[in-house]
Scaffold this motif. Sequence first.
Motif, PDB file in Angstrom:
ATOM      1  N   SER A 267       0.847  -1.190   0.000  1.00  0.00           N
ATOM      2  CA  SER A 267       0.000   0.000   0.000  1.00  0.00           C
ATOM      3  C   SER A 267       0.882   1.240   0.000  1.00  0.00           C
ATOM      4  N   VAL A 268       0.578   2.173  -0.918  1.00  0.00           N
ATOM      5  CA  VAL A 268       1.298   3.446  -0.984  1.00  0.00           C
ATOM      6  C   VAL A 268       0.260   4.563  -0.915  1.00  0.00           C
ATOM      7  N   ARG A 269       0.285   5.337   0.155  1.00  0.00           N
ATOM      8  CA  ARG A 269      -0.700   6.405   0.325  1.00  0.00           C
ATOM      9  C   ARG A 269      -0.407   7.551  -0.654  1.00  0.00           C
ATOM     10  N   PRO A 270      -1.456   8.179  -1.220  1.00  0.00           N
ATOM     11  CA  PRO A 270      -1.278   9.229  -2.233  1.00  0.00           C
ATOM     12  C   PRO A 270      -0.457  10.427  -1.764  1.00  0.00           C
ATOM     13  N   GLU A 271      -0.558  10.769  -0.469  1.00  0.00           N
ATOM     14  CA  GLU A 271       0.189  11.933   0.020  1.00  0.00           C
ATOM     15  C   GLU A 271       1.687  11.681   0.051  1.00  0.00           C
ATOM     16  N   ARG A 272       2.095  10.418  -0.119  1.00  0.00           N
ATOM     17  CA  ARG A 272       3.518  10.072  -0.126  1.00  0.00           C
ATOM     18  C   ARG A 272       4.069  10.005  -1.556  1.00  0.00           C
ATOM     19  N   VAL A 273       3.192  10.190  -2.542  1.00  0.00           N
ATOM     20  CA  VAL A 273       3.597  10.083  -3.952  1.00  0.00           C
ATOM     21  C   VAL A 273       3.733  11.489  -4.529  1.00  0.00           C
ATOM     22  N   GLU A 274       4.916  11.803  -5.025  1.00  0.00           N
ATOM     23  CA  GLU A 274       5.200  13.130  -5.578  1.00  0.00           C
ATOM     24  C   GLU A 274       5.225  13.069  -7.102  1.00  0.00           C
ATOM     25  N   TYR A 305      -4.149  14.070  -8.141  1.00  0.00           N
ATOM     26  CA  TYR A 305      -3.825  13.774  -9.533  1.00  0.00           C
ATOM     27  C   TYR A 305      -3.987  12.281  -9.797  1.00  0.00           C
ATOM     28  N   LEU A 306      -4.633  11.957 -10.895  1.00  0.00           N
ATOM     29  CA  LEU A 306      -4.743  10.570 -11.345  1.00  0.00           C
ATOM     30  C   LEU A 306      -3.782  10.394 -12.514  1.00  0.00           C
ATOM     31  N   VAL A 307      -2.849   9.455 -12.348  1.00  0.00           N
ATOM     32  CA  VAL A 307      -1.793   9.242 -13.341  1.00  0.00           C
ATOM     33  C   VAL A 307      -1.848   7.805 -13.836  1.00  0.00           C
ATOM     34  N   GLU A 308      -1.796   7.632 -15.150  1.00  0.00           N
ATOM     35  CA  GLU A 308      -1.769   6.288 -15.727  1.00  0.00           C
ATOM     36  C   GLU A 308      -0.343   5.939 -16.110  1.00  0.00           C
ATOM     37  N   THR A 309       0.148   4.797 -15.615  1.00  0.00           N
ATOM     38  CA  THR A 309       1.514   4.379 -15.899  1.00  0.00           C
ATOM     39  C   THR A 309       1.579   3.688 -17.260  1.00  0.00           C
ATOM     40  N   GLU A 310       2.788   3.416 -17.702  1.00  0.00           N
ATOM     41  CA  GLU A 310       2.980   2.781 -19.012  1.00  0.00           C
ATOM     42  C   GLU A 310       2.370   1.386 -19.070  1.00  0.00           C
ATOM     43  N   ILE A 316      -2.615   7.384  -7.809  1.00  0.00           N
ATOM     44  CA  ILE A 316      -3.122   8.650  -7.287  1.00  0.00           C
ATOM     45  C   ILE A 316      -2.011   9.337  -6.506  1.00  0.00           C
ATOM     46  N   SER A 317      -1.815  10.617  -6.798  1.00  0.00           N
ATOM     47  CA  SER A 317      -0.870  11.444  -6.062  1.00  0.00           C
ATOM     48  C   SER A 317      -1.635  12.622  -5.470  1.00  0.00           C
ATOM     49  N   GLU A 318      -1.278  13.008  -4.248  1.00  0.00           N
ATOM     50  CA  GLU A 318      -1.970  14.111  -3.598  1.00  0.00           C
ATOM     51  C   GLU A 318      -0.967  15.136  -3.104  1.00  0.00           C
ATOM     52  N   ARG A 340       7.153   9.656  -7.901  1.00  0.00           N
ATOM     53  CA  ARG A 340       8.288   9.339  -7.025  1.00  0.00           C
ATOM     54  C   ARG A 340       7.788   9.099  -5.594  1.00  0.00           C
ATOM     55  N   PHE A 341       8.280   8.034  -4.986  1.00  0.00           N
ATOM     56  CA  PHE A 341       8.005   7.794  -3.565  1.00  0.00           C
ATOM     57  C   PHE A 341       9.132   6.972  -2.979  1.00  0.00           C
TER      58      PHE A 341
END
Length: 360
Positions: A267-274, A305-310, A316-318, A340-341
């Motif tokens: 699990s990776v919380r959105p607030e930790r994703v830059e 932000y909703l981001v689609e990877t390759e 989700i990034s917040e 980035r996280f």
Amino acid sequence: MPHPTPHSADTDIAVSVQGVRKQFGELVAVNDLDIDIRAGEFFSMLGPSGSGKTTVLRMIAGFEEPTAGKILLHGADVTKSAPFDREVNTVFQDYALFPHLTIAENVAYGLKVRGIGKAERAARVAAALEQVQLAHLGTRRPSQLSGGQRQRIALARALILRPQVLLLDEPLGALDKQLREQMQFELKQIQREVGITFVFVTHDQEEALTLSDRVAVFNGGKIEQVGSPREVYEFPQTEFVARFLGVTNFLSGAHAERILGESGAHSVRPERVELVDPTAPLSADAIAVPGTVVETVYAGAHTRYLVETESGLRFISERQNTELPSDSPSVRRGDAVSLRFARAHAVAVPSLPAAAAAAA
């Protein structure tokens, strides 16, 4: 801590639910539940509709009898006791105030039924209304009060009987968002002042995290995890807990292998994703995932932000909006970005044991 702890020998346990099962015909609403609630704590039962939390509250109150198992209050078996024989009181979402009585009369009602003298009743009612900051409204009727004021009166009426345990069944559910948030802080303050055990039922994750000393997360008539708000949010023990408590990016299977280089669920919380420029240098402990922004949502205090990877995974990034809009970098739909996280922020989520998974 994926499951409730065994029953403690500590005598400072306010409520002990032991092997409780509740069945309505063919429907199993609560399945072999075990939980100990400590004296003086604010304990929340959190879960979606139909998860069993309200049924457990009603069994503690005595409105429902378990199909199997026992319920103890401060060590005394009350499984078959009537509600009025239990040292508990319940505050309901609709408050259940008597419309024809004044506020003071509503608060005094339980004392009057118990035969408490007029002078003592008046003194205790005055103290209770003072405690909820409504002493000036004692002569009014419930229809003349706001929703928040009625909620406080219902609370005063329950507390004046000095129960060992106060049960609260979504008491803030009918309030608007601003008043609800205000009442959360007031409720927690009152609980600390009176020192009574509060058992609180809610489906609102933020409310449970804000109020509780400990939270039990319900799903399908069972408890998936019990812990402090920080523990259940930061270290979810099942996929359900990770997804139900807030928002998360859940990585498992091939996605976990590709992004993290390891198997298992994380699990990776959105607030930790830059979100950064793809050309930005990568720090030693960071995970980088290229993607394209497909949606942005401005929510006042933060932007999501909703981001689609390759590989087609949606992340989700917040970002907290700490700067004025004119000073903050602009990210738009269609932009190529790098997620980035820190590797440590991909928290491993253990799998349920086979037996528990089969029962859930």
